[in-house]
Enzyme design. Structure first.
Site, short mmCIF file in Angstrom:
data_model
loop_
_atom_site.label_atom_id
_atom_site.label_comp_id
_atom_site.label_asym_id
_atom_site.label_seq_id
_atom_site.Cartn_x
_atom_site.Cartn_y
_atom_site.Cartn_z
N SER A 135 -5.16 1.36 4.77
CA SER A 135 -6.27 0.88 4.67
C SER A 135 -6.89 0.18 5.65
CB SER A 135 -6.14 -0.40 3.43
OG SER A 135 -7.09 -1.04 3.22
N TYR A 161 -1.40 -8.55 1.79
CA TYR A 161 -1.85 -7.11 1.73
C TYR A 161 -2.10 -6.58 3.05
CZ TYR A 161 -4.52 -2.97 0.12
OH TYR A 161 -5.00 -1.71 0.01
#
Length: 295
Positions: A135, A161
C-alpha cells in the site's frame, strides 16, 4: 496453472481471482470465512464464460496452526501466490496469542509464514510468481525495529498499518534476492484506493476525511479519485500473469507500472519511499521475521 490467493472472498482479492480463473487458472481461495469463500467461488463460476476450477480452503493468517495446516495440505506445484489479505487501521491495539501487534502479524508475519512454507511448491512450478499487495500507506512509517509491536511506545493505528505495509515491501526485496535461483519472482504493489471491507475499522470522521462519504454521511461506492475493485485488481493481475514482467523481481508497482521513487513522503497516494526498498533493512527484516517465526 495453479493459483492461490489470500483474502479472495471479497474486494480486489475476489476480482483478482475472477480474472485469473477466466484466464484458465485453477484457483484456490484461501479465506478465514469459508462460507464467504464458497459464495465468492459460486459468483466467479456463475459469471465465467469457460469452465473454471475453483477451490476454497480455510486460512487464518493470525493463527500459526491454521497456516501450518494449509501448508501441510497443499500438494503439487504452485505457479502463482497472491498475498492479498489485510487488516487496516485497528482503532485500538490488538495482539495475537504470541503478543504480536495484529496488523503486523496478519499483513506481514502471517503472509511470510505462508510464503516460506510454500517454497517447495513454488520452486516446483519452475517460474512461479509471488504477488504481494502492499500500500501507499507504507509512507506512514518505516519498520521501527526496536518496537515493532508497540510494546514501549503509544499505539497509533495508521503508523501500525504503515509499518506492516513497509514490511511487506522489504520482505519482497529479501525474497527476490534469495529465491531467484529457484526461478521464483516476487513483486509488491499498491492497488490504489478502493472501497472494500478493508475500511471497516474507519469511523465516520476518517471516512469523511478521505472523501469516502457524501454530505449525508453515506459511504460512496467509488469516491472521487478512487478505483473500482476491478481497477484495483489490475496491477495484481499484471504481476501474476503478464509476460510484460517476465523475470522482473524485487520491485514495487502501482497503476500497472513500477512506482516512482520519492525523496520524502508525498501528500498523494503514489510513489515509493527509499526505506521500503532499502537492502540493509530488508536483510534486517528477514532475520527478525525468521526469529519471530522460529525458523
Amino acid at each position: 496453472m495453479t493459483w492461490k490467493s489470500t483474502g479472495g472472498a471479497s474486494g480486489i482479492g475476489l476480482e483478482t481471482a475472477r480474472a485469473l480463473a477466466d484466464a484458465g487458472a485453477e484457483v484456490t481461495l484461501a479465506v478465514r470465512d469459508t462460507a464467504a469463500g464458497e459464495r465468492a467461488a459460486a459468483d466467479i463460476s456463475a459469471g465465467s464464460s469457460r469452465g473454471t476450477v475453483l477451490h476454497v480452503a480455510r486460512l487464518d493468517l493470525a493463527d500459526r496452526a491454521s497456516i501450518d495446516a494449509f501448508v501441510a495440505g497443499w500438494t503439487g506445484p504452485l505457479h502463482i501466490l497472491v498475498n492479498n489479505a489485510a487488516v487496516m487501521a485497528l482503532p485500538e491495539v490488538s495482539r495475537t496469542v504470541e503478543g504480536w501487534e495484529r496488523q503486523f502479524a496478519i499483513d506481514h508475519l502471517g503472509h511470510a509464514a505462508l510464503t516460506l512454507g510454500l517454497h517447495d511448491a513454488l520452486a516446483a512450478a519452475r517460474g512461479a510468481r509471488i504477488v504481494v499487495v502492499s500500500s501507499s500507506a507504507h509512507q506512514q512509517s518505516p519498520v521501527v525495529f526496536d518496537d515493532i509491536h508497540f510494546t514501549s511506545r503509544p499505539y497509533e493505528a495508521w503508523s501500525a498499518y504503515g509499518r506492516s505495509k513497509t514490511a511487506s515491501i522489504l520482505f519482497t526485496v529479501a525474497l527476490a534476492s534469495r529465491w531467484a535461483a529457484d526461478g521464483i519472482t516476487v513483486n509488491a504493489l499498491h492497488p490504489g484506493g478502493i472501497m472494500t471491507n478493508l475500511q471497516r475499522h474507519l469511523d465516520d470522521a476518517q471516512l469523511r476525511y478521505v472523501g469516502a462519504v457524501d454530505e449525508q454521511g453515506n459511504r460512496l461506492e467509488v469516491p472521487p479519485g478512487w478505483k473500482t475493485p476491478q481497477q484495483g485488481a489490475a496491477t495484481s493481475v499484471l504481476l501474476a500473469a503478464s509476460p510484460q514482467v517476465d523475470g522482473v523481481t524485487g520491485r514495487y508497482f502501482e497503476d500497472g507500472n513500477e512506482a516512482v521513487p520519492l525523496a520524502e513522503r508525498a501528500d498523494g497516494m503514489s510513489g515509493v519511499l527509499p526505506y521500503a526498498l532499502d537492502e540493509k533493512d530488508a536483510e534486517r527484516l528477514w532475520e527478525e521475521t525468521l526469529r519471530l517465526l522460529g525458523r
